[in-house]
Enzyme design. Structure first.
Site, PDB file in Angstrom:
ATOM      1  N   ALA A  59       0.795  -1.233   0.000  1.00  0.00           N
ATOM      2  CA  ALA A  59       0.000   0.000   0.000  1.00  0.00           C
ATOM      3  C   ALA A  59       0.832   1.291   0.000  1.00  0.00           C
ATOM      4  CB  ALA A  59      -0.969  -0.030   1.181  1.00  0.00           C
ATOM      5  N   GLN A  77       4.059 -13.499  -1.693  1.00  0.00           N
ATOM      6  CA  GLN A  77       4.836 -12.337  -1.204  1.00  0.00           C
ATOM      7  C   GLN A  77       5.613 -12.681   0.069  1.00  0.00           C
ATOM      8  OE1 GLN A  77       1.703 -12.203  -2.322  1.00  0.00           O
ATOM      9  NE2 GLN A  77       1.147 -10.217  -3.169  1.00  0.00           N
ATOM     10  N   ASP A 113      -4.020  -2.340   4.054  1.00  0.00           N
ATOM     11  CA  ASP A 113      -4.195  -1.572   2.813  1.00  0.00           C
ATOM     12  C   ASP A 113      -5.223  -0.460   2.976  1.00  0.00           C
ATOM     13  OD1 ASP A 113      -3.149  -4.337   1.940  1.00  0.00           O
ATOM     14  OD2 ASP A 113      -2.764  -2.980   0.270  1.00  0.00           O
ATOM     15  N   ASN A 141      -6.491  -6.217   4.433  1.00  0.00           N
ATOM     16  CA  ASN A 141      -5.086  -6.577   4.181  1.00  0.00           C
ATOM     17  C   ASN A 141      -5.087  -7.817   3.285  1.00  0.00           C
ATOM     18  OD1 ASN A 141      -2.242  -6.105   4.627  1.00  0.00           O
ATOM     19  ND2 ASN A 141      -2.223  -7.963   5.851  1.00  0.00           N
ATOM     20  N   LYS A 142      -3.913  -8.258   2.911  1.00  0.00           N
ATOM     21  CA  LYS A 142      -3.762  -9.393   1.984  1.00  0.00           C
ATOM     22  C   LYS A 142      -4.648 -10.568   2.395  1.00  0.00           C
ATOM     23  CE  LYS A 142      -1.945  -9.656  -1.065  1.00  0.00           C
ATOM     24  NZ  LYS A 142      -2.693  -9.456  -2.344  1.00  0.00           N
TER      25      LYS A 142
HETATM   26  O1  MRU Z   1      -1.195  -7.281  -3.287  1.00  0.00           O
HETATM   27  P1  MRU Z   1      -0.099  -6.638  -2.514  1.00  0.00           P
HETATM   28  O2  MRU Z   1       1.184  -7.395  -2.531  1.00  0.00           O
HETATM   29  O3  MRU Z   1       0.058  -5.182  -2.892  1.00  0.00           O
HETATM   30  O4  MRU Z   1      -0.619  -6.651  -1.002  1.00  0.00           O
HETATM   31  C1  MRU Z   1       0.183  -6.084  -0.003  1.00  0.00           C
HETATM   32  C2  MRU Z   1      -0.392  -6.202   1.334  1.00  0.00           C
HETATM   33  O5  MRU Z   1      -1.488  -6.679   1.540  1.00  0.00           O
HETATM   34  C3  MRU Z   1       0.396  -5.587   2.467  1.00  0.00           C
HETATM   35  O6  MRU Z   1       0.236  -6.331   3.635  1.00  0.00           O
HETATM   36  C4  MRU Z   1      -0.132  -4.167   2.708  1.00  0.00           C
HETATM   37  O7  MRU Z   1      -0.140  -3.452   1.518  1.00  0.00           O
HETATM   38  C5  MRU Z   1       0.667  -3.445   3.716  1.00  0.00           C
HETATM   39  S1  MRU Z   1       2.274  -3.020   3.074  1.00  0.00           S
HETATM   40  C6  MRU Z   1       3.097  -2.131   4.234  1.00  0.00           C
END
Ligand code: MRU
Length: 349
Positions: A51, A196, A237, A247-248
């Site tokens: 994010a 990730q 996010d 969040n993810k």
């Molecule tokens: O799909 P992504 O890899 O952009 O998802 C990222 C996440 O969900 C992270 O946990 C979130 O953005 C926090 S990053 C500090």
């Protein structure tokens, strides 16, 4: 003890240099672009992601758009607002993206010439970038103070230097706690479908010499039940006014399992991730991504042909599962309607 110096994005005199995260951990490949449309495509393809980093990339993308010569009679501000619309449409869940764009557009509206606006936009984007790194360090300090000596921490997805301007949110807490000698081990969940955790979090922690074990997403319950985890720390996010946090995908089950096993569940995010206009997490838009991300791994088909696929990229954790939200302005606890407002008041003055 060192911390990772990886720079996921850098402004380089009229273009951006981006680390292509889809190539990690096998190859460290950078690409450069001066075209905001290419930066949009990179955001869509998750060549850069996370994010806060999406917000920073969006800001630099708007700087690139502003540098283009506009079509005759288009007008500078309408052209800039149309480009901001293209950038905003790349990914819907992380609110940092529209937060950064609004900040730049406000700066441009206050300028009296195109030349002044172009300069102002670059200054604003660079300020967002620099502030994000500072904010992460402060999140790291607040968060580390909540962890006990000898902690084993479980984290999900990637929230480190690769997801931010640098240092990281949840991973910034782990880095700070490690520097303070408090971390024994980190469990990184693999984070299907795009891995990730396995590819990026493990890569970052290895570079810093922080002991990390990668586990499949489904292993978290067993680790928590056996008492092998002292705290779960994740990023976000978008956080609604009542503390519900997107969040993810896979974060919500972790939060439920943490509560069931009496393990504290912490969400770390800068105040740019707060969306206090939304009353609850029900209103957070959840990105649905393409089926191919689930159906294949490295080009190999892993799902039986004919099966339907759903691929929501994020989930929403209800506030009752979140013990503390950690920001650069301090920590918030239930009732979040009151405590999050105090954090945001602190940034806006
Ligand atoms: O799909 P992504 O890899 O952009 O998802 C990222 C996440 O969900 C992270 O946990 C979130 O953005 C926090 S990053 C500090």
């Amino acid at each position: 003890m060192t911390t990772s110096e990886v720079q996921p994005i850098a402004w380089q005199d009229g273009s951006v240099r981006i680390l292509d995260q889809t190539q990690l951990p096998s190859r460290e490949v950078y690409f450069e672009s001066a075209d905001y449309r290419e930066v949009c495509e990179a955001i869509r393809q998750l060549r850069l992601r996370g994010a806060p980093l999406i917000g920073i990339a969006a800001a630099y993308a708007l700087v690139l758009a502003a540098a283009e010569s506009q079509p005759p009679n288009a007008g500078f501000m309408p052209y800039l607002e149309a480009a901001a619309g293209d950038i905003r449409a790349t990914r819907p869940t992380a609110v940092n993206l529209s937060w950064a764009l609004e900040r730049l557009l406000a700066r441009a509206r206050g300028c009296t010439s195109i030349r002044e606006a172009r300069q102002g936009l670059l200054e604003e984007a660079q300020a967002i970038h620099a502030q994000d790194i500072e904010n992460n360090k402060r999140i790291g300090e607040y968060g580390a103070s909540l962890l006990a000596e000898g902690s084993t921490v479980l984290t999900h997805c990637n929230t480190g230097s690769l997801a931010t301007g640098g240092f990281g949110t949840a991973l910034g807490i782990i880095r700070t706690a490690w520097q303070q000698g408090k971390i024994k081990r980190v469990f990184a969940t693999e984070t299907r479908p795009l891995l990730q955790g396995a590819r990026l979090t493990a890569w970052e922690l290895n570079r810093d010499g922080i002991p990390v074990s990668v586990v499949v997403d489904g292993a978290a319950g067993q680790l928590l039940r056996r008492g092998q985890v002292d705290a779960v720390v994740v990023g976000a996010d978008r956080i609604a006014a009542n503390g519900d946090a997107a969040n993810k995908i896979g974060t919500y089950p972790l939060a439920v399992l943490a509560k069931e096993n009496r393990v504290p569940f912490y969400v770390a995010a800068p105040t740019s991730t707060l969306d206090l206009c939304l009353a609850t997490g029900e209103e957070i838009p959840i990105e649905e991504r393409e089926e191919g991300e689930v159906a294949t791994i490295a080009g190999l088909a892993i799902v039986a042909q004919g099966a339907a696929i759903e691929n929501p990229a994020f989930d929403v954790t209800p506030n009752r599962y979140i013990d503390t939200i950690i920001s650069e302005n301090g920590v918030a606890r239930r009732p979040y309607e009151e405590s999050l407002g105090r954090l945001e008041v602190a940034i806006h003055g």
